[in-house]
Motif scaffolding. Structure first.
Motif, mmCIF file in Angstrom:
data_model
loop_
_atom_site.group_PDB
_atom_site.id
_atom_site.type_symbol
_atom_site.label_atom_id
_atom_site.label_comp_id
_atom_site.label_asym_id
_atom_site.label_seq_id
_atom_site.Cartn_x
_atom_site.Cartn_y
_atom_site.Cartn_z
ATOM 1 N N LEU A 26 -9.000 -2.173 -9.756
ATOM 2 C CA LEU A 26 -9.212 -2.911 -11.002
ATOM 3 C C LEU A 26 -10.541 -3.663 -11.008
ATOM 4 C CD1 LEU A 26 -5.607 -4.245 -11.668
ATOM 5 C CD2 LEU A 26 -6.795 -2.355 -12.808
ATOM 6 N N CYS A 27 -11.028 -4.061 -9.840
ATOM 7 C CA CYS A 27 -12.333 -4.729 -9.750
ATOM 8 C C CYS A 27 -13.478 -3.717 -9.647
ATOM 9 C CB CYS A 27 -12.363 -5.661 -8.543
ATOM 10 S SG CYS A 27 -11.278 -7.085 -8.730
ATOM 11 N N LYS A 28 -13.141 -2.439 -9.726
ATOM 12 C CA LYS A 28 -14.111 -1.328 -9.679
ATOM 13 C C LYS A 28 -14.926 -1.302 -8.391
ATOM 14 C CE LYS A 28 -14.145 -1.009 -14.577
ATOM 15 N NZ LYS A 28 -14.721 -0.555 -15.772
ATOM 16 N N VAL A 29 -14.285 -1.720 -7.303
ATOM 17 C CA VAL A 29 -14.922 -1.625 -5.989
ATOM 18 C C VAL A 29 -14.760 -0.206 -5.445
ATOM 19 C CG1 VAL A 29 -14.864 -2.486 -3.613
ATOM 20 C CG2 VAL A 29 -14.566 -4.068 -5.526
ATOM 21 N N ILE A 30 -13.609 0.394 -5.725
ATOM 22 C CA ILE A 30 -13.369 1.776 -5.315
ATOM 23 C C ILE A 30 -13.162 2.623 -6.566
ATOM 24 C CG2 ILE A 30 -12.419 1.234 -3.040
ATOM 25 C CD1 ILE A 30 -9.621 1.495 -4.213
ATOM 26 N N ASP A 31 -13.506 3.868 -6.473
ATOM 27 C CA ASP A 31 -13.365 4.784 -7.603
ATOM 28 C C ASP A 31 -12.391 5.909 -7.235
ATOM 29 O OD1 ASP A 31 -13.838 5.836 -10.124
ATOM 30 O OD2 ASP A 31 -15.484 7.103 -9.412
ATOM 31 N N TRP A 32 -11.233 5.516 -6.743
ATOM 32 C CA TRP A 32 -10.230 6.475 -6.320
ATOM 33 C C TRP A 32 -9.321 6.825 -7.485
ATOM 34 C CZ3 TRP A 32 -8.093 3.747 -1.323
ATOM 35 C CH2 TRP A 32 -9.111 3.660 -0.376
ATOM 36 N N SER A 33 -8.650 7.957 -7.345
ATOM 37 C CA SER A 33 -7.606 8.324 -8.293
ATOM 38 C C SER A 33 -6.434 7.359 -8.119
ATOM 39 C CB SER A 33 -7.147 9.753 -8.004
ATOM 40 O OG SER A 33 -5.913 10.024 -8.613
ATOM 41 N N TRP A 34 -5.678 7.158 -9.210
ATOM 42 C CA TRP A 34 -4.518 6.268 -9.118
ATOM 43 C C TRP A 34 -3.485 6.823 -8.150
ATOM 44 C CZ3 TRP A 34 -4.197 1.396 -10.176
ATOM 45 C CH2 TRP A 34 -5.065 0.838 -11.116
ATOM 46 N N TRP A 35 -3.463 8.136 -7.944
ATOM 47 C CA TRP A 35 -2.540 8.717 -6.951
ATOM 48 C C TRP A 35 -2.837 8.161 -5.567
ATOM 49 C CZ3 TRP A 35 1.749 11.024 -8.173
ATOM 50 C CH2 TRP A 35 1.859 11.635 -9.418
ATOM 51 N N TRP A 36 -4.139 8.065 -5.229
ATOM 52 C CA TRP A 36 -4.516 7.534 -3.919
ATOM 53 C C TRP A 36 -4.307 6.028 -3.842
ATOM 54 C CZ3 TRP A 36 -4.586 10.451 0.025
ATOM 55 C CH2 TRP A 36 -4.959 11.784 -0.076
ATOM 56 N N VAL A 37 -4.569 5.345 -4.945
ATOM 57 C CA VAL A 37 -4.392 3.893 -4.956
ATOM 58 C C VAL A 37 -2.922 3.534 -4.724
ATOM 59 C CG1 VAL A 37 -4.534 1.840 -6.415
ATOM 60 C CG2 VAL A 37 -6.401 3.491 -6.420
ATOM 61 N N LEU A 38 -2.015 4.281 -5.322
ATOM 62 C CA LEU A 38 -0.588 4.006 -5.183
ATOM 63 C C LEU A 38 0.069 4.762 -4.029
ATOM 64 C CD1 LEU A 38 0.334 4.001 -8.975
ATOM 65 C CD2 LEU A 38 -0.073 2.035 -7.493
ATOM 66 N N SER A 39 -0.724 5.467 -3.240
ATOM 67 C CA SER A 39 -0.161 6.266 -2.140
ATOM 68 C C SER A 39 0.643 5.462 -1.115
ATOM 69 C CB SER A 39 -1.261 7.067 -1.441
ATOM 70 O OG SER A 39 -2.180 6.207 -0.805
ATOM 71 N N PRO A 40 0.295 4.202 -0.814
ATOM 72 C CA PRO A 40 1.160 3.471 0.128
ATOM 73 C C PRO A 40 2.598 3.346 -0.374
ATOM 74 C CG PRO A 40 -0.938 2.336 -0.076
ATOM 75 C CD PRO A 40 -0.926 3.425 -1.110
#
Length: 87
Positions: A26-40
């Protein structure tokens, strides 16, 4: 006075990691897919699902035999004994 029945919940490592990833996304520090962001979160659910499947498999493999299955096993043993006797 402290209530002795209260339980102190907590956040797991996977939950904490998901919060960190969501914040970074959300702070645009990483540009990952939401799949990877929610992977944990998905990984934790995957482990829980795998554990439940293993428990169900073990329960199915160690289930008590029905009378019909016991009778069929006894018949198979009898047939084997008769075959060995006539050889």
């Amino acid at each position: 006075m402290k209530n002795s029945n209260s339980s102190s919940g907590g956040i797991s490592f996977g939950g904490l990691l998901a919060i960190v990833f969501i914040t970074l996304k959300l702070c645009k520090v990483i540009d990952w897919s939401w799949w990877w962001v929610l992977s944990p979160i998905w990984i934790v659910f995957g482990f829980i699902l795998l554990f439940l499947l293993i428990c169900l498999l073990m329960a199915w493999l160690t289930r008590p035999k029905t009378p019909a299955e016991k009778a069929a096993a006894a018949c198979e043993k009898l047939v084997e004994a008769l075959r060995e006797r006539h050889q």
